[in-house]
Structure formats: structure tokens, C-alpha cells
Design a protein around this motif. Structure first.
Motif, PDB file in Angstrom:
ATOM      1  N   TRP A 116       0.815  -1.213   0.000  1.00  0.00           N
ATOM      2  CA  TRP A 116       0.000   0.000   0.000  1.00  0.00           C
ATOM      3  C   TRP A 116       0.845   1.259   0.000  1.00  0.00           C
ATOM      4  O   TRP A 116       0.531   2.218  -0.705  1.00  0.00           O
ATOM      5  CB  TRP A 116      -1.000   0.000   1.162  1.00  0.00           C
ATOM      6  CG  TRP A 116      -2.177  -0.830   0.805  1.00  0.00           C
ATOM      7  CD1 TRP A 116      -2.522  -2.041   1.323  1.00  0.00           C
ATOM      8  CD2 TRP A 116      -3.141  -0.551  -0.216  1.00  0.00           C
ATOM      9  NE1 TRP A 116      -3.632  -2.528   0.688  1.00  0.00           N
ATOM     10  CE2 TRP A 116      -4.043  -1.634  -0.254  1.00  0.00           C
ATOM     11  CE3 TRP A 116      -3.340   0.502  -1.100  1.00  0.00           C
ATOM     12  CZ2 TRP A 116      -5.107  -1.692  -1.134  1.00  0.00           C
ATOM     13  CZ3 TRP A 116      -4.408   0.446  -1.979  1.00  0.00           C
ATOM     14  CH2 TRP A 116      -5.273  -0.630  -1.988  1.00  0.00           C
ATOM     15  N   THR A 150       0.796   3.808  -3.190  1.00  0.00           N
ATOM     16  CA  THR A 150       0.385   5.213  -3.029  1.00  0.00           C
ATOM     17  C   THR A 150       1.485   6.147  -3.536  1.00  0.00           C
ATOM     18  O   THR A 150       1.209   7.114  -4.269  1.00  0.00           O
ATOM     19  CB  THR A 150       0.076   5.515  -1.548  1.00  0.00           C
ATOM     20  OG1 THR A 150      -0.873   4.565  -1.074  1.00  0.00           O
ATOM     21  CG2 THR A 150      -0.486   6.904  -1.362  1.00  0.00           C
ATOM     22  N   TRP A 201       2.430   0.860 -11.602  1.00  0.00           N
ATOM     23  CA  TRP A 201       1.495   1.143 -10.501  1.00  0.00           C
ATOM     24  C   TRP A 201       0.253   0.269 -10.616  1.00  0.00           C
ATOM     25  O   TRP A 201      -0.234  -0.263  -9.618  1.00  0.00           O
ATOM     26  CB  TRP A 201       1.084   2.623 -10.496  1.00  0.00           C
ATOM     27  CG  TRP A 201      -0.142   2.831  -9.671  1.00  0.00           C
ATOM     28  CD1 TRP A 201      -0.214   2.846  -8.304  1.00  0.00           C
ATOM     29  CD2 TRP A 201      -1.494   2.972 -10.133  1.00  0.00           C
ATOM     30  NE1 TRP A 201      -1.510   2.989  -7.904  1.00  0.00           N
ATOM     31  CE2 TRP A 201      -2.313   3.068  -8.998  1.00  0.00           C
ATOM     32  CE3 TRP A 201      -2.076   3.028 -11.398  1.00  0.00           C
ATOM     33  CZ2 TRP A 201      -3.692   3.224  -9.100  1.00  0.00           C
ATOM     34  CZ3 TRP A 201      -3.453   3.179 -11.495  1.00  0.00           C
ATOM     35  CH2 TRP A 201      -4.237   3.281 -10.360  1.00  0.00           C
ATOM     36  N   TYR A 217      -4.532  -5.098  -3.726  1.00  0.00           N
ATOM     37  CA  TYR A 217      -5.906  -5.527  -3.459  1.00  0.00           C
ATOM     38  C   TYR A 217      -5.955  -6.982  -3.045  1.00  0.00           C
ATOM     39  O   TYR A 217      -6.663  -7.351  -2.111  1.00  0.00           O
ATOM     40  CB  TYR A 217      -6.795  -5.295  -4.683  1.00  0.00           C
ATOM     41  CG  TYR A 217      -7.202  -3.864  -4.845  1.00  0.00           C
ATOM     42  CD1 TYR A 217      -8.127  -3.296  -3.976  1.00  0.00           C
ATOM     43  CD2 TYR A 217      -6.660  -3.065  -5.842  1.00  0.00           C
ATOM     44  CE1 TYR A 217      -8.492  -1.977  -4.102  1.00  0.00           C
ATOM     45  CE2 TYR A 217      -7.028  -1.746  -5.976  1.00  0.00           C
ATOM     46  CZ  TYR A 217      -7.935  -1.198  -5.101  1.00  0.00           C
ATOM     47  OH  TYR A 217      -8.289   0.108  -5.223  1.00  0.00           O
ATOM     48  N   GLY A 231       1.072  15.441 -14.564  1.00  0.00           N
ATOM     49  CA  GLY A 231       0.579  16.826 -14.475  1.00  0.00           C
ATOM     50  C   GLY A 231       1.576  17.804 -15.091  1.00  0.00           C
ATOM     51  O   GLY A 231       1.199  18.710 -15.850  1.00  0.00           O
ATOM     52  N   VAL A 234      -5.538 -10.615   3.789  1.00  0.00           N
ATOM     53  CA  VAL A 234      -5.360 -10.315   5.215  1.00  0.00           C
ATOM     54  C   VAL A 234      -6.717 -10.039   5.876  1.00  0.00           C
ATOM     55  O   VAL A 234      -6.904 -10.350   7.056  1.00  0.00           O
ATOM     56  CB  VAL A 234      -4.331  -9.153   5.406  1.00  0.00           C
ATOM     57  CG1 VAL A 234      -4.955  -7.781   5.321  1.00  0.00           C
ATOM     58  CG2 VAL A 234      -3.622  -9.297   6.724  1.00  0.00           C
ATOM     59  N   ALA A 235      -7.662  -9.475   5.118  1.00  0.00           N
ATOM     60  CA  ALA A 235      -8.980  -9.170   5.702  1.00  0.00           C
ATOM     61  C   ALA A 235      -9.824 -10.434   5.861  1.00  0.00           C
ATOM     62  O   ALA A 235     -10.714 -10.480   6.706  1.00  0.00           O
ATOM     63  CB  ALA A 235      -9.709  -8.160   4.827  1.00  0.00           C
ATOM     64  N   SER A 236      -9.533 -11.433   5.016  1.00  0.00           N
ATOM     65  CA  SER A 236     -10.377 -12.641   5.071  1.00  0.00           C
ATOM     66  C   SER A 236      -9.793 -13.724   5.980  1.00  0.00           C
ATOM     67  O   SER A 236     -10.226 -14.860   5.939  1.00  0.00           O
ATOM     68  CB  SER A 236     -10.576 -13.192   3.656  1.00  0.00           C
ATOM     69  OG  SER A 236      -9.333 -13.521   3.086  1.00  0.00           O
ATOM     70  N   SER A 257       1.408  10.522 -11.211  1.00  0.00           N
ATOM     71  CA  SER A 257       0.434  11.595 -11.469  1.00  0.00           C
ATOM     72  C   SER A 257       1.098  12.957 -11.484  1.00  0.00           C
ATOM     73  O   SER A 257       0.752  13.800 -12.329  1.00  0.00           O
ATOM     74  CB  SER A 257      -0.646  11.595 -10.390  1.00  0.00           C
ATOM     75  OG  SER A 257      -1.279  10.371 -10.337  1.00  0.00           O
ATOM     76  N   SER A 258       2.019  13.181 -10.549  1.00  0.00           N
ATOM     77  CA  SER A 258       2.652  14.508 -10.522  1.00  0.00           C
ATOM     78  C   SER A 258       3.482  14.715 -11.788  1.00  0.00           C
ATOM     79  O   SER A 258       3.468  15.805 -12.372  1.00  0.00           O
ATOM     80  CB  SER A 258       3.498  14.692  -9.262  1.00  0.00           C
ATOM     81  OG  SER A 258       4.485  13.722  -9.185  1.00  0.00           O
ATOM     82  N   LEU A 293       1.643   5.990  -7.425  1.00  0.00           N
ATOM     83  CA  LEU A 293       0.561   6.726  -8.100  1.00  0.00           C
ATOM     84  C   LEU A 293       0.801   8.225  -7.981  1.00  0.00           C
ATOM     85  O   LEU A 293       0.627   8.968  -8.965  1.00  0.00           O
ATOM     86  CB  LEU A 293      -0.801   6.353  -7.493  1.00  0.00           C
ATOM     87  CG  LEU A 293      -2.005   7.110  -8.050  1.00  0.00           C
ATOM     88  CD1 LEU A 293      -2.162   6.867  -9.546  1.00  0.00           C
ATOM     89  CD2 LEU A 293      -3.295   6.723  -7.344  1.00  0.00           C
ATOM     90  N   ALA A 294       1.230   8.666  -6.787  1.00  0.00           N
ATOM     91  CA  ALA A 294       1.489  10.098  -6.582  1.00  0.00           C
ATOM     92  C   ALA A 294       2.609  10.570  -7.517  1.00  0.00           C
ATOM     93  O   ALA A 294       2.499  11.631  -8.148  1.00  0.00           O
ATOM     94  CB  ALA A 294       1.852  10.358  -5.132  1.00  0.00           C
ATOM     95  N   PHE A 342      -4.622  -7.274   0.500  1.00  0.00           N
ATOM     96  CA  PHE A 342      -5.561  -6.737   1.479  1.00  0.00           C
ATOM     97  C   PHE A 342      -6.735  -7.694   1.658  1.00  0.00           C
ATOM     98  O   PHE A 342      -7.203  -7.924   2.767  1.00  0.00           O
ATOM     99  CB  PHE A 342      -6.045  -5.365   1.016  1.00  0.00           C
ATOM    100  CG  PHE A 342      -6.642  -4.547   2.112  1.00  0.00           C
ATOM    101  CD1 PHE A 342      -5.862  -4.064   3.143  1.00  0.00           C
ATOM    102  CD2 PHE A 342      -7.998  -4.251   2.129  1.00  0.00           C
ATOM    103  CE1 PHE A 342      -6.413  -3.315   4.176  1.00  0.00           C
ATOM    104  CE2 PHE A 342      -8.551  -3.494   3.142  1.00  0.00           C
ATOM    105  CZ  PHE A 342      -7.757  -3.035   4.161  1.00  0.00           C
ATOM    106  N   TRP A 343      -7.185  -8.277   0.551  1.00  0.00           N
ATOM    107  CA  TRP A 343      -8.282  -9.232   0.581  1.00  0.00           C
ATOM    108  C   TRP A 343      -7.878 -10.461   1.409  1.00  0.00           C
ATOM    109  O   TRP A 343      -8.653 -10.970   2.219  1.00  0.00           O
ATOM    110  CB  TRP A 343      -8.643  -9.642  -0.850  1.00  0.00           C
ATOM    111  CG  TRP A 343      -9.943 -10.372  -0.926  1.00  0.00           C
ATOM    112  CD1 TRP A 343     -10.132 -11.720  -0.812  1.00  0.00           C
ATOM    113  CD2 TRP A 343     -11.229  -9.791  -1.111  1.00  0.00           C
ATOM    114  NE1 TRP A 343     -11.463 -12.006  -0.937  1.00  0.00           N
ATOM    115  CE2 TRP A 343     -12.161 -10.846  -1.114  1.00  0.00           C
ATOM    116  CE3 TRP A 343     -11.710  -8.497  -1.279  1.00  0.00           C
ATOM    117  CZ2 TRP A 343     -13.530 -10.640  -1.278  1.00  0.00           C
ATOM    118  CZ3 TRP A 343     -13.065  -8.287  -1.449  1.00  0.00           C
ATOM    119  CH2 TRP A 343     -13.958  -9.339  -1.438  1.00  0.00           C
TER     120      TRP A 343
END
Lengths: 154, 154
Positions: free
Chosen positions: A88, A92, A137, A145, A103, A151-153, A99-100, A95-96, A148-149
């Protein structure tokens, strides 16, 4: 724990990690070969962020190869929790950074005519590098994802 | 389904949604009041992205108020799955918009002296607007994680 596409210690996970590593390394390679990148902070940040992603993805790639070779199970709580935090943070940051840079690139090519006036800037190479960064990215986001899926399950 | 901080139909969820809405609206307000923002695509994209976030967060805010007032349970699979997709799309767009604007802002203030030369640009207001956008994204990211956790732990 569930067995999902791209989970650690599986071939699909290995392919995802390889893709992340290759695209991030390509992004760094193209950006550093472009002339005039160092005058823009966003492009330097892109290189730093992609460098971190190469290190992270390469580490997990080695772990996946090890797990596949020696048939080890990487689906333990501690390992997957560690992976999810790292994934994560790096996704993040990636992507930042992408994107910058995008831009700034839009500003160079569409809002102003800096790319046409300043022939010292390799604008085409900048764009290719940013495209690689977004591809890297995207693959990392899929991994995140899945992690996270998992670890959450638990 | 688990009851977590910030989950739909809870007071903490209502506070998070209100925060997202307020910061996103403040970001739009400050950016539109700054002179010269329309010359930069990244700043226009920030306004569009924050506009989408205001609409999304305001919709969920109304749902939360409704659920709290009439004591309805919003923890059904379909509702939470819908929330998680919307939250992830808006949070990715918001981070991309805030980062691209930040990249351009760093170019304006540090890499070049555009802000000093072009007095028509309200650089201070741009920076405040970007800070609000990042605050709004941060609160949305918390909501997204909670939603994803809820949907994964069904």
C-alpha cells in the motif's frame, strides 16, 4: 486463508511481481536517459519512487521464487500483513509520483509550448517513462488488493 | 459483518463523510477564487475530481443521516460492495488530481520562478487548495480501507 490470483508463493503472484519490477526499471531507465529531467522535481521524485518499487517488488519476487522452488507456504498472518503494508505504501507513492509527472507533462505539452521551445528537453522519453510508471502502478495496485483481501479474510 | 470505525450508518462514518465533503468543497472554493487557475489543466482536473468527490461523499452523508435517524442497517452485501467500488474510484482519482497539481505547483515555485514573475497567478491560493485536496483524499482513503475491510470480511 484463501488462494487467490496473485497471492504470494503462486505463479500468478510471480508474474505480477516480475511485471512491476520490469515496468518500474524501464521507467527509471527511460527517464534517466532523457536529457533535462533533473531540472524538474517531479521527474526526480518519479525516479526515486520507481527505485523504491523496484527494490520492494524484486524482494518479493525473490521470496516468490524461493517459495515456489522449495514449496514453502507464504500464507501466514505476519508475512501477508507485512506485504500488505509495504504494497500500500509503495502503490500510493507510485501513483502520486506518476500523477505529478503526468501533471507536469501536460503543462509542458498542452498548457504551454515549453516542449517545442526548449529542444533540450526529451519530452517523448518523459511520456514513455510516465506510461511505464502507470503500468507498474497498475500491477502493484492489483497485488495490493489481493494482499488486502487475503489479510482481511483471515 | 463487523462494526468498525467509520462504517456506514455509524456516527464515525458520518464524521468522515462530512470531513471529506467539507475539505473537497473548500478545495474547489479556494481554487476557483484563485486567479489564473484555468490556464493549467492539472488545476482544472483537481476541480473536476473534487467536484465528483463532493457529490459522492454528500450522497453517502445523506444515506448515513437517514440510517442514523431511522435506525436502518446499511451493512448489507450489495450496499457495502457498491460503496467500496465508488470509494476506490474516487480516492484514486482524488490522489491523482492532488498529486498532479502538487507536481505543477512544485514546478512553479521551486524549479522555476513562474510564481515570482507572473503576478497574475495566485500561487498561495493554489497551495491551500491542494492541501485541502490532500486532506480530503486522506479521509476518503480511511473510508475506503474500512469499506474494503468490511466487504472482505463478509
Amino acid at each position: 486463508m484463501k488462494e487467490l490470483f496473485g497471492s504470494p508463493g503462486k505463479k500468478s503472484g510471480l508474474i505480477l511481481r516480475t511485471g512491476q519490477c520490469v515496468f518500474a526499471a524501464a521507467s527509471i531507465g527511460v527517464m534517466t536517459s532523457a536529457s533535462g529531467f533533473s531540472t524538474t522535481t517531479a521527474f526526480c521524485y518519479l525516479i526515486a519512487s520507481m527505485g523504491l518499487q523496484v527494490l520492494w517488488s524484486f524482494g518479493l519476487l525473490c521470496l516468490d521464487i524461493h517459495a515456489l522452488r522449495f514449496n514453502r507456504d507464504l500464507h501466514t498472518n505476519i508475512i501477508v500483513s507485512l506485504f500488505v503494508v509495504g504494497d500500500w505504501v509503495t502503490s500510493t507513492l507510485s501513483l502520486a509520483a506518476a500523477s505529478s509527472s503526468a501533471g507536469v507533462m501536460v503543462l509542458f505539452t498542452r498548457d504551454t509550448n515549453i516542449c517545442m521551445v526548449d529542444t533540450n528537453l526529451s519530452c517523448d522519453l518523459f511520456q514513455i517513462s510516465i506510461a511505464f510508471a502507470f503500468a507498474s502502478w497498475f500491477l502493484l495496485a492489483i497485488s495490493s488488493y489481493v494482499m488486502f483481501w487475503l489479510v482481511a479474510s483471515i
